[in-house]
Design a protein around this motif. Structure first.
Motif, PDB file in Angstrom:
ATOM      1  N   LYS A 266       1.148  -1.237  -0.323  1.00 21.85           N
ATOM      2  CA  LYS A 266       0.150  -0.193  -0.108  1.00 21.85           C
ATOM      3  C   LYS A 266       0.496   1.288   0.007  1.00 21.85           C
ATOM      4  CE  LYS A 266      -1.787   2.007   4.125  1.00 21.85           C
ATOM      5  NZ  LYS A 266      -1.240   3.245   3.997  1.00 21.85           N
ATOM      6  N   ASN A 267       1.690   1.279   1.125  1.00 21.99           N
ATOM      7  CA  ASN A 267       2.939   2.303   1.281  1.00 21.99           C
ATOM      8  C   ASN A 267       3.650   2.500  -0.272  1.00 21.99           C
ATOM      9  OD1 ASN A 267       0.846   3.143   2.636  1.00 21.99           O
ATOM     10  ND2 ASN A 267       2.451   2.287   4.654  1.00 21.99           N
TER      11      ASN A 267
ATOM     12  N   ARG B  78      -4.585  10.625   4.086  1.00 22.69           N
ATOM     13  CA  ARG B  78      -3.696  11.239   4.268  1.00 22.69           C
ATOM     14  C   ARG B  78      -2.371  11.607   3.183  1.00 22.69           C
ATOM     15  NH1 ARG B  78      -0.544  13.563   8.377  1.00 22.69           N
ATOM     16  NH2 ARG B  78       1.723  13.542   7.605  1.00 22.69           N
TER      17      ARG B  78
ATOM     18  N   ARG C  79      -0.513  14.512  12.837  1.00 26.60           N
ATOM     19  CA  ARG C  79      -0.029  14.250  11.557  1.00 26.60           C
ATOM     20  C   ARG C  79      -0.141  15.067  10.514  1.00 26.60           C
ATOM     21  NH1 ARG C  79      -2.240   8.424   9.182  1.00 26.60           N
ATOM     22  NH2 ARG C  79      -0.270   9.169   8.482  1.00 26.60           N
ATOM     23  N   PRO C  80       0.692  16.161  11.841  1.00 26.95           N
ATOM     24  CA  PRO C  80       1.019  17.379  11.116  1.00 26.95           C
ATOM     25  C   PRO C  80       1.527  17.594   9.519  1.00 26.95           C
ATOM     26  CG  PRO C  80       2.901  17.692  12.150  1.00 26.95           C
ATOM     27  CD  PRO C  80       1.634  16.105  12.700  1.00 26.95           C
ATOM     28  N   ILE C  81       1.454  18.643   8.835  1.00 23.27           N
ATOM     29  CA  ILE C  81       2.234  18.783   7.838  1.00 23.27           C
ATOM     30  C   ILE C  81       3.408  19.914   7.320  1.00 23.27           C
ATOM     31  CG2 ILE C  81       0.451  16.799   6.255  1.00 23.27           C
ATOM     32  CD1 ILE C  81       0.189  20.005   4.551  1.00 23.27           C
ATOM     33  N   ASP C  82       4.039  20.040   8.085  1.00 19.93           N
ATOM     34  CA  ASP C  82       4.985  21.596   8.475  1.00 19.93           C
ATOM     35  C   ASP C  82       5.843  21.434   7.706  1.00 19.93           C
ATOM     36  OD1 ASP C  82       5.612  19.371  10.699  1.00 19.93           O
ATOM     37  OD2 ASP C  82       7.060  20.845  11.007  1.00 19.93           O
ATOM     38  N   LEU C  83       6.421  19.632   8.065  1.00 20.51           N
ATOM     39  CA  LEU C  83       7.637  19.179   6.876  1.00 20.51           C
ATOM     40  C   LEU C  83       7.393  19.090   5.486  1.00 20.51           C
ATOM     41  CD1 LEU C  83       8.886  16.419   9.563  1.00 20.51           C
ATOM     42  CD2 LEU C  83       9.622  18.678   9.312  1.00 20.51           C
TER      43      LEU C  83
ATOM     44  N   LYS D 168      13.223  16.539  10.924  1.00 20.87           N
ATOM     45  CA  LYS D 168      13.399  14.799  11.541  1.00 20.87           C
ATOM     46  C   LYS D 168      12.597  13.948  10.719  1.00 20.87           C
ATOM     47  CE  LYS D 168       9.255  13.529  14.103  1.00 20.87           C
ATOM     48  NZ  LYS D 168       8.046  14.090  14.490  1.00 20.87           N
TER      49      LYS D 168
ATOM     50  N   SER E 148      10.992  12.011   7.952  1.00 20.44           N
ATOM     51  CA  SER E 148       9.141  11.987   7.590  1.00 20.44           C
ATOM     52  C   SER E 148       9.447  11.313   6.318  1.00 20.44           C
ATOM     53  CB  SER E 148       8.629  13.143   7.791  1.00 20.44           C
ATOM     54  OG  SER E 148       7.640  13.265   6.892  1.00 20.44           O
ATOM     55  N   VAL E 149       8.568   9.844   6.306  1.00 20.82           N
ATOM     56  CA  VAL E 149       8.131   8.609   4.940  1.00 20.82           C
ATOM     57  C   VAL E 149       7.177  10.201   3.765  1.00 20.82           C
ATOM     58  CG1 VAL E 149       6.665   7.114   3.844  1.00 20.82           C
ATOM     59  CG2 VAL E 149       8.092   7.326   6.352  1.00 20.82           C
ATOM     60  N   GLY E 150       6.582  10.745   4.424  1.00 22.43           N
ATOM     61  CA  GLY E 150       5.728  11.510   3.249  1.00 22.43           C
ATOM     62  C   GLY E 150       6.010  12.727   2.551  1.00 22.43           C
TER      63      GLY E 150
ATOM     64  N   ASP F 283       3.999   0.702  12.290  1.00 22.92           N
ATOM     65  CA  ASP F 283       2.754   0.434  11.223  1.00 22.92           C
ATOM     66  C   ASP F 283       2.720  -0.770  12.308  1.00 22.92           C
ATOM     67  OD1 ASP F 283       2.789   1.773   8.224  1.00 22.92           O
ATOM     68  OD2 ASP F 283       2.475   2.124  10.738  1.00 22.92           O
TER      69      ASP F 283
ATOM     70  N   ILE G  52       7.389   6.731  17.568  1.00 22.01           N
ATOM     71  CA  ILE G  52       6.946   7.251  16.425  1.00 22.01           C
ATOM     72  C   ILE G  52       5.560   8.768  15.881  1.00 22.01           C
ATOM     73  CG2 ILE G  52       6.862   7.117  13.693  1.00 22.01           C
ATOM     74  CD1 ILE G  52       9.038   6.318  14.706  1.00 22.01           C
ATOM     75  N   PHE G  53       4.903   7.965  16.474  1.00 21.29           N
ATOM     76  CA  PHE G  53       3.243   8.674  16.801  1.00 21.29           C
ATOM     77  C   PHE G  53       2.789   8.218  18.236  1.00 21.29           C
ATOM     78  CE2 PHE G  53       2.347   8.820  12.072  1.00 21.29           C
ATOM     79  CZ  PHE G  53       2.628   7.652  11.599  1.00 21.29           C
TER      80      PHE G  53
ATOM     81  N   ARG H  31      -4.252  -0.149  11.234  1.00 20.38           N
ATOM     82  CA  ARG H  31      -4.268  -1.039  12.152  1.00 20.38           C
ATOM     83  C   ARG H  31      -4.051  -1.370  13.317  1.00 20.38           C
ATOM     84  NH1 ARG H  31      -1.221  -2.518   6.999  1.00 20.38           N
ATOM     85  NH2 ARG H  31      -0.504  -1.036   5.946  1.00 20.38           N
TER      86      ARG H  31
HETATM   87  C1  EPZ Z   1       3.174   6.605   6.350  1.00 20.64           C
HETATM   88  O1  EPZ Z   1       3.297   7.707   7.213  1.00 20.64           O
HETATM   89  C2  EPZ Z   1       2.729   5.690   5.997  1.00 20.64           C
HETATM   90  N1  EPZ Z   1       1.364   6.077   5.255  1.00 20.64           N
HETATM   91  C3  EPZ Z   1       2.301   5.268   7.640  1.00 20.64           C
HETATM   92  O2  EPZ Z   1       1.518   3.821   7.673  1.00 20.64           O
HETATM   93  C4  EPZ Z   1       3.664   4.677   8.266  1.00 20.64           C
HETATM   94  O3  EPZ Z   1       2.960   4.673  10.700  1.00 20.64           O
HETATM   95  C5  EPZ Z   1       4.469   6.475   8.757  1.00 20.64           C
HETATM   96  O4  EPZ Z   1       4.836   6.668   7.075  1.00 20.64           O
HETATM   97  C6  EPZ Z   1       6.156   5.403   9.571  1.00 20.64           C
HETATM   98  O5  EPZ Z   1       6.556   4.825   8.935  1.00 20.64           O
HETATM   99  C7  EPZ Z   1       1.614   6.233   3.639  1.00 20.64           C
HETATM  100  O6  EPZ Z   1       2.482   5.883   3.656  1.00 20.64           O
HETATM  101  C8  EPZ Z   1       0.939   6.339   3.385  1.00 20.64           C
HETATM  102  P1  EPZ Z   1       5.261  10.211   8.531  1.00 20.64           P
HETATM  103  P2  EPZ Z   1       3.550   9.424   7.151  1.00 20.64           P
HETATM  104  O7  EPZ Z   1       5.734  11.408   7.773  1.00 20.64           O
HETATM  105  O8  EPZ Z   1       4.166  10.136   6.010  1.00 20.64           O
HETATM  106  C9  EPZ Z   1       5.233  13.458  11.814  1.00 20.64           C
HETATM  107  C10 EPZ Z   1      -0.415   2.451   8.183  1.00 20.64           C
HETATM  108  O9  EPZ Z   1      -0.717   2.290   8.601  1.00 20.64           O
HETATM  109  N2  EPZ Z   1       5.403  14.169  11.081  1.00 20.64           N
HETATM  110  O10 EPZ Z   1       6.946   9.280   8.354  1.00 20.64           O
HETATM  111  O11 EPZ Z   1       2.394  10.426   7.633  1.00 20.64           O
HETATM  112  C11 EPZ Z   1       4.065  12.759  12.156  1.00 20.64           C
HETATM  113  O12 EPZ Z   1       3.118  12.898  12.743  1.00 20.64           O
HETATM  114  C12 EPZ Z   1       0.233   4.182   8.083  1.00 20.64           C
HETATM  115  O13 EPZ Z   1      -0.404   1.930   6.570  1.00 20.64           O
HETATM  116  C13 EPZ Z   1       5.870  15.715  11.502  1.00 20.64           C
HETATM  117  O14 EPZ Z   1       5.420  16.326  12.494  1.00 20.64           O
HETATM  118  O15 EPZ Z   1       4.156   9.687   8.074  1.00 20.64           O
HETATM  119  C14 EPZ Z   1       4.744  11.475  13.361  1.00 20.64           C
HETATM  120  O16 EPZ Z   1       4.787  11.584  14.297  1.00 20.64           O
HETATM  121  C15 EPZ Z   1      -0.270   4.901   9.398  1.00 20.64           C
HETATM  122  N3  EPZ Z   1       5.271  16.711  10.314  1.00 20.64           N
HETATM  123  C16 EPZ Z   1       6.464  11.363  12.171  1.00 20.64           C
HETATM  124  O17 EPZ Z   1       6.819  12.784  11.871  1.00 20.64           O
HETATM  125  C17 EPZ Z   1       5.299  16.776   9.293  1.00 20.64           C
HETATM  126  O18 EPZ Z   1       4.929  17.574   8.244  1.00 20.64           O
HETATM  127  C18 EPZ Z   1       6.295  10.421  11.067  1.00 20.64           C
HETATM  128  O19 EPZ Z   1       5.062  10.753  10.089  1.00 20.64           O
HETATM  129  C19 EPZ Z   1       5.193  15.079   9.355  1.00 20.64           C
HETATM  130  C20 EPZ Z   1       5.576  14.246   9.720  1.00 20.64           C
END
Ligand code: EPZ
Length: 418
Positions: free
Chosen positions: A25-26, A95, A124-128, A163, A165-167, A308, A330-331, A373
């Motif tokens: 999926k991811n 998201r 789940r902010p998007i600042d990054l 920090k 961040s995958v997305g 996850d 992580i979350f 999950r």
């Molecule tokens: C991806 O989410 C996955 N989703 C998540 O899987 C997975 O849990 C996560 O990466 C961590 O591995 C997809 O790939 C679609 P992050 P993402 O940005 O990109 C904080 C599932 O079950 N953060 O790595 O949203 C955030 O709040 C899903 O398949 C900021 O602070 O995760 C978190 O605490 C759930 N600012 C940490 O970073 C930002 O701009 C990691 O988030 C972005 C994130």
């Protein structure tokens, strides 16, 4: 127990049998977003038929892309993008629609996306994401709950993530691959789904160096070209089925599991007494002795233990012979399913990011999935529980698992959609 978009499980059966692991999926979702950067045809082989993929497909169609399925092959034709505004109703449900920012800016120099929704596992902010795209020359404003992004043309830049961040890493890559000039991305996430996105983009003509590391060098190209790409197996689905074998003290053979991306999970499986061997694409599991607790298990960024799989592993530890502790790093709110596990007799105490688990036998109950999950974790608990378990809100689970009932039935579980 009545039909309520749920899953009914009769517990107590040690699993065995074989299951083919679905596409990731991811990995699929960002590749679908990346298809907007190719005015021709993008072919994704082994694409999982899950609701998040169908939702992303709906969003791409709304933008003007044509799509069609042939089995698990998804074709995306990106020639006629007629708008840069992501459908608000669809986009706010998922998201990962936020990664469309990077590809829409690269294709149309504009983007309008709803503030991303997604699971209830934290703010789940998007600042990054925004900081990275601003570095590439995007400007943002908010209008009626939509995030509007504009650029007069993305320019290569140095982007340093404070920090992981995958997305945000994926968004920056999607913005940089068709920007003019060179970009240097530092502090990138090293999750396999980032590495796979880079491999996909390179197969479509992008110039990227450093995939698999936290430093990426990207030289922009005008646009991507046609590509046919095999989506990798889903390491989280595979890990879920390792845990299903473990929680039932059964056996099981996973076909096509991405073993090279599962080291942390398999380390934990060994810690609790699981035994496995791998050859020619088959991961064979022996969980008869998978009864031990784990003193401390912490979720980490890759290659550490994946967040996850925290919920599903917690379900396994809820049946262990002894006390365990899980720390979710992580979350900030990923213990939502604990109250539901407690309905089944799980002895779990949560204090902020730490969950203390005392192993116990579980009893079937009616429980509610509240996110993807955590929902899978409840299904696994039902496999081990005495009697029948009914997991409501199956749709959460169908966001990421093609057919968890089909897969677990192949492993001998008594489970059905209801
Ligand atoms: C991806 O989410 C996955 N989703 C998540 O899987 C997975 O849990 C996560 O990466 C961590 O591995 C997809 O790939 C679609 P992050 P993402 O940005 O990109 C904080 C599932 O079950 N953060 O790595 O949203 C955030 O709040 C899903 O398949 C900021 O602070 O995760 C978190 O605490 C759930 N600012 C940490 O970073 C930002 O701009 C990691 O988030 C972005 C994130």
């Amino acid at each position: 127990m009545y039909g309520l978009n749920g899953i009914k499980i009769t517990g107590g059966i040690p699993l065995q049998g074989e299951v083919q692991i679905q596409g990731s999926k991811n990995a699929a979702l960002p590749m679908m977003a990346a298809a907007l950067l190719n005015r021709g045809t993008t072919v994704l082989l082994g694409c999982p038929k899950i609701s998040d993929v169908f939702l992303m497909e709906h969003i791409l169609n709304h933008l003007g892309a044509k799509t069609c399925w042939k089995g698990n092959t998804l074709e995306i034709h990106g020639g006629d993008i007629t708008t840069f505004t992501v459908d608000e109703e669809a986009g706010s449900q998922m998201r990962s629609s936020v990664v469309l920012l990077g590809s829409l800016l690269g294709r149309c120099q504009s983007a309008a996306v709803p503030y991303p929704g997604g699971c209830v596992i934290g703010k789940r902010p998007i600042d990054l994401h925004l900081d990275a795209l601003k570095r590439l020359g995007a400007v943002f404003r908010e209008e009626n709950g939509m995030l509007i992004a504009e650029t007069c043309g993305l320019q290569g830049a140095v982007i340093s993530f404070p920090k992981s961040s995958v997305g945000a890493t994926q968004n920056a890559i999607l913005g940089a691959v068709c920007a003019s000039g060179e970009s240097l991305l530092l502090g990138c996430s090293k999750e396999p789904e980032v590495t796979w996105l880079c491999r996909f983009l390179k197969a479509a003509g992008a110039h990227i160096l450093g995939e698999g590391t936290d430093t990426l060098r990207i030289r922009g190209v005008r646009e991507l070209h046609d590509v046919e790409f095999q989506i990798p197996a889903d390491r989280i689905a595979a890990g879920t089925y390792v845990c299903a074998s473990a929680i039932t003290r059964g056996e099981g053979v996973l076909l096509g599991a991405p073993i090279g991306e599962m080291e942390a999970l398999l380390w934990a499986y060994g810690k609790i007494g699981g035994q496995y061997r791998y050859n020619s694409g088959k991961l064979t599991l022996h969980s008869l002795n998978a009864t031990k607790p784990v003193q401390l298990l912490e979720t980490q960024i890759y290659p550490g233990f994946p967040t996850d799989l925290q919920s599903v592993f917690m379900a396994v530890l809820a049946t262990a012979e002894g006390d365990s502790c899980i720390v979710e790093n992580i979350f900030e709110d990923r213990f939502k399913m604990v109250s539901q596990l407690q309905k089944m007799g799980a002895l779990i105490e949560v204090c902020q990011s730490k969950a203390k688990i005392r192993g116990n036998s579980l009893t079937g109950a009616r429980v509610e999935a509240q996110e993807l999950r955590g929902g899978a974790a409840l299904v696994l608990a039902g496999l081990a529980a005495r009697g029948e378990t009914y997991v409501e809100n199956r749709h959460f689970i169908e966001r990421g698992y093609e057919d968890i009932c089909r897969d677990l039935s192949h492993m001998g579980a008594r489970i059905l959609k209801d």
